[in-house]
Design a protein around this motif. Structure first.
Motif, PDB file in Angstrom:
ATOM      1  N   ALA A  10       0.838  -1.197   0.000  1.00 57.79           N
ATOM      2  CA  ALA A  10       0.000   0.000   0.000  1.00 57.79           C
ATOM      3  C   ALA A  10       0.873   1.246   0.000  1.00 57.79           C
ATOM      4  N   LYS A  11       0.353   2.301  -0.643  1.00 59.62           N
ATOM      5  CA  LYS A  11       0.940   3.645  -0.585  1.00 59.62           C
ATOM      6  C   LYS A  11      -0.028   4.514   0.193  1.00 59.62           C
ATOM      7  N   ARG A  12       0.400   4.972   1.370  1.00 59.76           N
ATOM      8  CA  ARG A  12      -0.501   5.699   2.253  1.00 59.76           C
ATOM      9  C   ARG A  12       0.084   7.035   2.678  1.00 59.76           C
ATOM     10  N   GLY A  13      -0.807   7.949   3.057  1.00 56.80           N
ATOM     11  CA  GLY A  13      -0.366   9.237   3.572  1.00 56.80           C
ATOM     12  C   GLY A  13       0.481   9.998   2.568  1.00 56.80           C
ATOM     13  N   ARG A  14       1.555  10.576   3.064  1.00 62.94           N
ATOM     14  CA  ARG A  14       2.425  11.388   2.203  1.00 62.94           C
ATOM     15  C   ARG A  14       3.158  10.541   1.161  1.00 62.94           C
ATOM     16  N   MET A  15       3.205   9.239   1.368  1.00 63.98           N
ATOM     17  CA  MET A  15       3.887   8.377   0.415  1.00 63.98           C
ATOM     18  C   MET A  15       3.151   8.289  -0.923  1.00 63.98           C
ATOM     19  N   ARG A  16       1.935   8.846  -0.996  1.00 66.62           N
ATOM     20  CA  ARG A  16       1.267   8.875  -2.301  1.00 66.62           C
ATOM     21  C   ARG A  16       2.025   9.754  -3.299  1.00 66.62           C
ATOM     22  N   PHE A  17       2.892  10.614  -2.785  1.00 66.19           N
ATOM     23  CA  PHE A  17       3.659  11.493  -3.674  1.00 66.19           C
ATOM     24  C   PHE A  17       4.934  10.835  -4.198  1.00 66.19           C
ATOM     25  N   THR A  18       5.226   9.602  -3.776  1.00 67.95           N
ATOM     26  CA  THR A  18       6.412   8.926  -4.282  1.00 67.95           C
ATOM     27  C   THR A  18       6.190   8.492  -5.727  1.00 67.95           C
ATOM     28  N   SER A  19       7.195   8.688  -6.549  1.00 66.64           N
ATOM     29  CA  SER A  19       7.123   8.248  -7.942  1.00 66.64           C
ATOM     30  C   SER A  19       7.455   6.760  -8.018  1.00 66.64           C
ATOM     31  N   THR A  20       7.221   6.186  -9.186  1.00 61.94           N
ATOM     32  CA  THR A  20       7.561   4.774  -9.381  1.00 61.94           C
ATOM     33  C   THR A  20       9.041   4.542  -9.145  1.00 61.94           C
ATOM     34  N   ARG A  21       9.875   5.436  -9.641  1.00 59.18           N
ATOM     35  CA  ARG A  21      11.323   5.274  -9.456  1.00 59.18           C
ATOM     36  C   ARG A  21      11.714   5.411  -7.989  1.00 59.18           C
ATOM     37  N   ASP A  22      11.066   6.326  -7.259  1.00 59.43           N
ATOM     38  CA  ASP A  22      11.324   6.450  -5.822  1.00 59.43           C
ATOM     39  C   ASP A  22      11.029   5.137  -5.114  1.00 59.43           C
ATOM     40  N   PHE A  23       9.889   4.530  -5.457  1.00 59.24           N
ATOM     41  CA  PHE A  23       9.527   3.268  -4.815  1.00 59.24           C
ATOM     42  C   PHE A  23      10.516   2.169  -5.189  1.00 59.24           C
ATOM     43  N   GLN A  24      10.935   2.124  -6.444  1.00 62.50           N
ATOM     44  CA  GLN A  24      11.887   1.095  -6.858  1.00 62.50           C
ATOM     45  C   GLN A  24      13.161   1.172  -6.034  1.00 62.50           C
ATOM     46  N   ALA A  39      11.403  -3.075   6.773  1.00 62.53           N
ATOM     47  CA  ALA A  39      12.528  -2.470   6.058  1.00 62.53           C
ATOM     48  C   ALA A  39      12.099  -1.327   5.149  1.00 62.53           C
ATOM     49  N   LEU A  40      10.803  -1.205   4.865  1.00 63.14           N
ATOM     50  CA  LEU A  40      10.301  -0.134   4.010  1.00 63.14           C
ATOM     51  C   LEU A  40       9.949   1.095   4.840  1.00 63.14           C
ATOM     52  N   PRO A  41       9.962   2.289   4.234  1.00 59.32           N
ATOM     53  CA  PRO A  41       9.561   3.495   4.971  1.00 59.32           C
ATOM     54  C   PRO A  41       8.095   3.422   5.383  1.00 59.32           C
ATOM     55  N   ASP A  42       7.757   4.128   6.473  1.00 58.55           N
ATOM     56  CA  ASP A  42       6.365   4.219   6.897  1.00 58.55           C
ATOM     57  C   ASP A  42       5.522   4.815   5.771  1.00 58.55           C
ATOM     58  N   GLY A  43       4.386   4.191   5.516  1.00 56.79           N
ATOM     59  CA  GLY A  43       3.514   4.642   4.429  1.00 56.79           C
ATOM     60  C   GLY A  43       3.648   3.801   3.185  1.00 56.79           C
ATOM     61  N   LEU A  44       4.745   3.056   3.067  1.00 59.65           N
ATOM     62  CA  LEU A  44       4.882   2.007   2.056  1.00 59.65           C
ATOM     63  C   LEU A  44       4.784   0.696   2.832  1.00 59.65           C
TER      64      LEU A  44
END
Length: 252
Positions: free
Chosen positions: A24-38, A101-106
């Motif tokens: 899931a992408k939640r909160g402020r993490m909705r602003f992460t791009s695909t490359r950021d998530f990768q 291991a993932l940031p909060d919101g991912l």
């Protein structure tokens, strides 16, 4: 004739297992791009100690497959990736370790052995259920205007909006992608609506290119005649289409 260069050293270990990860992408993490998530996922895989498989060649990279990522700026409860591994692991034990291991919101929702699931991941992602939250922002949203716009969109045979692509503008038929659209009567889990907000539930068929929630909002403005508040969009579900509904499972 030039001799083809071959990387020195042993060939990479073969893939013996593929994990299908729902996150899931939640909160402020909705602003992460695909490359950021990768980048975040590749770091998380290393921190979690997963035996990820790598490609061959002079520039090996982890074998991680990404499918139909949500647009930047939207939240999601149903994003998917597949991770290739060089030894077998217990998916149930991977989920909490990878999530930590993932940031909060991912947030990791579920991990399954892809070999236990039918079909290729990309082929199973046929549609999405979206929640479009129209925010009151101090004044209740005009429900009459929303109802009129929804009725007009559903009555249209074709509804074109323009997206700027790398090769220039392209018209997309939003109506062809919309399988259903209703105003939510109750609070929608995962969508933090406030009094005066209106939440639209929109079922979209995945087209090429995929119609985005922002383009649905644009189409509603075109047919409704009254500007609607710009939505905060959340993907609630993604998977196979069963009639005009999106299944919440990638299983059988």
């Amino acid at each position: 004739m030039a001799t083809r260069r071959v990387p020195e050293g042993p060939a990479p270990d073969p893939t013996v297992q593929r994990l299908r990860v729902r996150y899931a992408k939640r909160g402020r993490m909705r602003f992460t791009s695909t490359r950021d998530f990768q980048r975040a996922l590749e770091r998380a895989v290393r921190r979690a100690g997963l035996p990820v498989a790598f490609s061959a060649g002079f520039h090996p990279h982890p074998k991680i497959s990404y499918a139909n990522a949500a647009p930047t700026g939207t939240a999601s409860e149903a994003e998917y990736v597949e991770i290739a591994l060089t030894r077998r692991v217990d998916p149930a034990r991977v989920a909490p370790v990878l999530d930590e291991a993932l940031p909060d919101g991912l947030d990791v929702v579920e991990v399954q052995d892809a070999d236990d699931l039918p079909g290729a991941l990309a082929d199973r992602l046929q549609g999405s259920l979206w929640a479009l939250r129209l925010r009151a922002d101090g004044t209740p949203v005009d429900t009459g205007a929303v109802d009129a716009a929804v009725a007009a969109l559903l009555a249209a045979e074709e509804l074109l909006v323009t997206r700027m692509m790398k090769k220039g503008p392209r018209e997309l038929d939003v109506r062809a992608a919309v399988l259903g659209m209703t105003v939510a009567a109750d609070q929608v889990p995962g969508v933090p609506a406030e009094p005066g907000d209106v939440v639209l539930l929109v079922t979209l068929r995945h087209t090429v290119p995929t119609v985005r929630p922002e383009e649905v909002w644009t189409a509603l403005g075109l047919v409704g005649g009254t500007p609607l508040p710009r939505p905060l969009s959340t993907r609630l579900r993604q998977g196979p289409l069963v009639g005009d509904q999106v299944s919440d499972s990638l299983g059988g």
